[in-house]
Design a protein around this motif. Structure first.
Motif, PDB file in Angstrom:
ATOM      1  N   PRO A 228      25.680  60.313  43.036  1.00 21.07           N
ATOM      2  CA  PRO A 228      27.116  58.911  43.858  1.00 21.07           C
ATOM      3  C   PRO A 228      26.885  57.997  44.103  1.00 21.07           C
ATOM      4  O   PRO A 228      26.155  57.273  44.465  1.00 21.07           O
ATOM      5  CB  PRO A 228      27.584  60.216  45.081  1.00 21.07           C
ATOM      6  CG  PRO A 228      26.229  61.063  44.749  1.00 21.07           C
ATOM      7  CD  PRO A 228      25.107  61.447  43.186  1.00 21.07           C
ATOM      8  N   LEU A 229      27.954  56.528  43.718  1.00 17.51           N
ATOM      9  CA  LEU A 229      27.990  55.514  44.152  1.00 17.51           C
ATOM     10  C   LEU A 229      27.332  55.592  44.947  1.00 17.51           C
ATOM     11  O   LEU A 229      27.342  54.124  45.183  1.00 17.51           O
ATOM     12  CB  LEU A 229      29.414  54.910  43.878  1.00 17.51           C
ATOM     13  CG  LEU A 229      29.808  53.341  43.309  1.00 17.51           C
ATOM     14  CD1 LEU A 229      28.646  53.219  41.872  1.00 17.51           C
ATOM     15  CD2 LEU A 229      31.362  53.304  43.082  1.00 17.51           C
ATOM     16  N   SER A 230      27.977  55.939  45.899  1.00 17.22           N
ATOM     17  CA  SER A 230      27.455  55.682  47.682  1.00 17.22           C
ATOM     18  C   SER A 230      25.695  55.553  47.426  1.00 17.22           C
ATOM     19  O   SER A 230      25.016  54.662  48.031  1.00 17.22           O
ATOM     20  CB  SER A 230      27.652  57.185  48.945  1.00 17.22           C
ATOM     21  OG  SER A 230      26.942  58.183  48.007  1.00 17.22           O
ATOM     22  N   GLU A 231      24.759  56.012  46.609  1.00 16.82           N
ATOM     23  CA  GLU A 231      23.325  56.206  46.724  1.00 16.82           C
ATOM     24  C   GLU A 231      22.917  54.501  46.432  1.00 16.82           C
ATOM     25  O   GLU A 231      22.564  54.111  46.389  1.00 16.82           O
ATOM     26  CB  GLU A 231      22.602  57.280  45.769  1.00 16.82           C
ATOM     27  CG  GLU A 231      23.634  58.271  45.766  1.00 16.82           C
ATOM     28  CD  GLU A 231      21.987  59.521  46.287  1.00 16.82           C
ATOM     29  OE1 GLU A 231      21.435  59.032  45.537  1.00 16.82           O
ATOM     30  OE2 GLU A 231      22.256  61.428  45.842  1.00 16.82           O
ATOM     31  N   SER A 232      23.943  54.334  44.798  1.00 17.54           N
ATOM     32  CA  SER A 232      23.728  52.833  44.693  1.00 17.54           C
ATOM     33  C   SER A 232      24.022  51.840  45.150  1.00 17.54           C
ATOM     34  O   SER A 232      22.845  50.628  45.467  1.00 17.54           O
ATOM     35  CB  SER A 232      24.028  52.933  42.935  1.00 17.54           C
ATOM     36  OG  SER A 232      25.490  52.821  42.774  1.00 17.54           O
TER      37      SER A 232
END
Length: 487
Positions: A228-232
């Motif tokens: 998920p983009l939130s992780e990066s």
């Protein structure tokens, strides 16, 4: 280079058109490759080292730390894979990286938990580098879990919310000779940094720049795995925050460079020690902590001894040129390799050439790659620490791979990405043409030739056909020749 014959034994070689350069630089390259692949690639005991179940036999080998050290540690394993191991021997590098990881009781992976926690973040750098060099996605998945678990633990236990920085000694200075007094306690007989008061709470340049690199690597891993983009985004935000704190708390405006560390608890709490730390300065460049203006100032003002850059400058009061501290004004080739890479990235081919030629001369004069050298005499010497004159161990792996970093990442400017290998060379003036032969990258074997001088690319040809940029796609196979002309 028409008069230079190509090797036929399949080994990777550095060839220089100038005969003197070949003796100096090419010989050191051959020795460095031999150090890594023959002397220090050794069998391991799975019962001791395979605590994850992820090591592979065959090959059943890993890179040990050196002739005087029979095992890898987190820092050595990561640096040697990152410097050159993953390129030359991917399976051995993979084993070496896993040899310093363990499983928690819940089955999760984490970098081994020992009393040098400040080394743990560097594993993220070595692991992501291994992926972009090899394209091993199975490794990447397990590595990302390891990195996330490790960074989460370190942030919970070693992060100072008041300062925005991570606590712990400097990356290369695990010995107390690498610190002034305080925190060094002069009457203590111990050489280990943590045996001296408040050393666990200092906040160092190299260590915090390393966390910037580790969080950046974690973000890139997440992107490659489709997380998920939130992780990066969270990883990158953490990297930016630490970088801002480094620039706010550790930059010394009146000296146009970074200081060494912030003192921990005690009467000097929060005070900046302004000694120059070479590995910290190098990491500030490699991990883009330093902006363009700081980069130029760092490179222009960095101190260099007769035989190269040193760990820390200047001497602490208890040391001198005649009696240098083991971890202060001494040449450690691992640090030298990182600093040389930084100078090449910063466009200073003159400084890069000095550093690479210096390490080649040290290796030739000593008959190999030793652990540490006297910065004034050039002798292999262990320096002084806690009243003892130490030993410089022979055949130190990261000294050899430090030289390979200079050649690959500095001279030829190799930049590995998930999809390709790019070149951004830095060929010093008067060196003449240079060539790497037998360079194995994924499914292809390359001969790469640099002609001209400097770091501005004039033209690029692959197998005689013009290329817009010197880029080798990851899916290329077979034997190919790349010619890069610099001006």
């Amino acid at each position: 280079m028409h008069g230079t014959s190509w090797p036929t034994d399949g080994a990777t070689r550095l060839q220089c058109a100038a005969a003197g350069r070949q003796v100096e630089l090419g010989t050191a390259y051959d020795w460095a490759v031999r150090n890594l692949l023959q002397i220090n690639t050794v069998p391991y005991d799975p019962a001791v080292y395979d605590r994850t179940g992820l090591m592979a036999a065959p090959p059943g080998t890993f890179f040990r730390a050196g002739g005087g050290y029979g095992q890898p540690w987190t820092r050595d394993a990561s640096v040697n894979a990152w410097n050159a191991g993953s390129l030359f021997a991917p399976e051995v590098a993979r084993n070496t990286l896993w040899s310093v990881v363990e499983r928690r009781p819940d089955g999760g992976l984490i970098v081994q938990q020992d009393n040098q926690w400040w080394d743990q973040a560097i594993w993220a750098i070595g692991a992501f580098s291994h992926y972009v060099v090899t394209g091993d996605r199975v490794f990447l998945s397990d590595a990302y879990q390891t990195v996330c678990n490790t960074l989460t633990y370190l942030r919970r236990t070693r992060f100072s919310t008041d300062d925005g920085l991570f606590q712990g000694p400097a990356v290369m200075q695990d010995g107390i000779s690498g610190y002034p007094s305080p925190p060094c306690q002069p009457d203590s007989p111990s050489s280990f940094v943590l045996d001296h008061p408040d050393t666990g709470e200092i906040m160092c340049l190299s260590t915090n720049c390393l966390y910037v690199g580790a969080y950046t690597a974690a973000a890139a891993m997440a992107d490659c795995l489709g997380q998920p983009l939130s992780e990066s985004r969270a990883h990158r935000a953490a990297a930016r925050a630490v970088a801002r704190a480094v620039n706010a708390r550790l930059w010394v405006p009146e000296q146009n460079r970074y200081g060494y560390f912030l003192h921990g608890p005690g009467p000097l709490r929060g005070r900046l020690d302004t000694h120059e730390e070479s590995l910290g300065a190098a990491f500030a460049v490699l991990f883009r902590v330093a902006d363009r203006q700081r980069l130029a100032l760092l490179l222009a003002g960095h101190h260099r001894q007769p035989y190269g850059t040193v760990n820390v400058w200047p001497h602490f009061g208890r040391f001198s040129d005649a009696r240098p501290g083991r971890h202060e004004v001494m040449v450690w080739p691992m640090v030298q390799g990182m600093w040389a890479h930084a100078t090449a990235l910063g466009g200073r081919t003159d400084l890069f050439g000095q550093e690479m030629a210096s390490l080649a001369r040290l290796a030739r004069a000593s008959g190999g790659f030793f652990e540490v050298y006297d910065s004034v005499s050039g002798r292999a010497d262990g320096g002084w620490q806690a009243g003892v004159h130490g030993v410089s161990e022979p055949d130190q792996t990261w000294s050899a791979t430090g030289y390979l970093r200079m050649v690959h990442h500095g001279l030829f400017g190799m930049r590995f990405t998930p999809d390709c290998l790019e070149f951004a060379p830095a060929l010093p003036t008067s060196w003449g043409s240079v060539r790497l032969t037998g360079l194995h990258y994924r499914g292809t074997t390359l001969t790469v030739t640099l002609t001209g001088q400097g770091n501005r690319i004039q033209s690029t040809c692959l197998d005689g056909h013009p290329l817009p940029r010197p880029v080798i796609p990851a899916d290329l196979t077979g034997y190919h020749s790349l010619l890069i002309t610099l001006a």
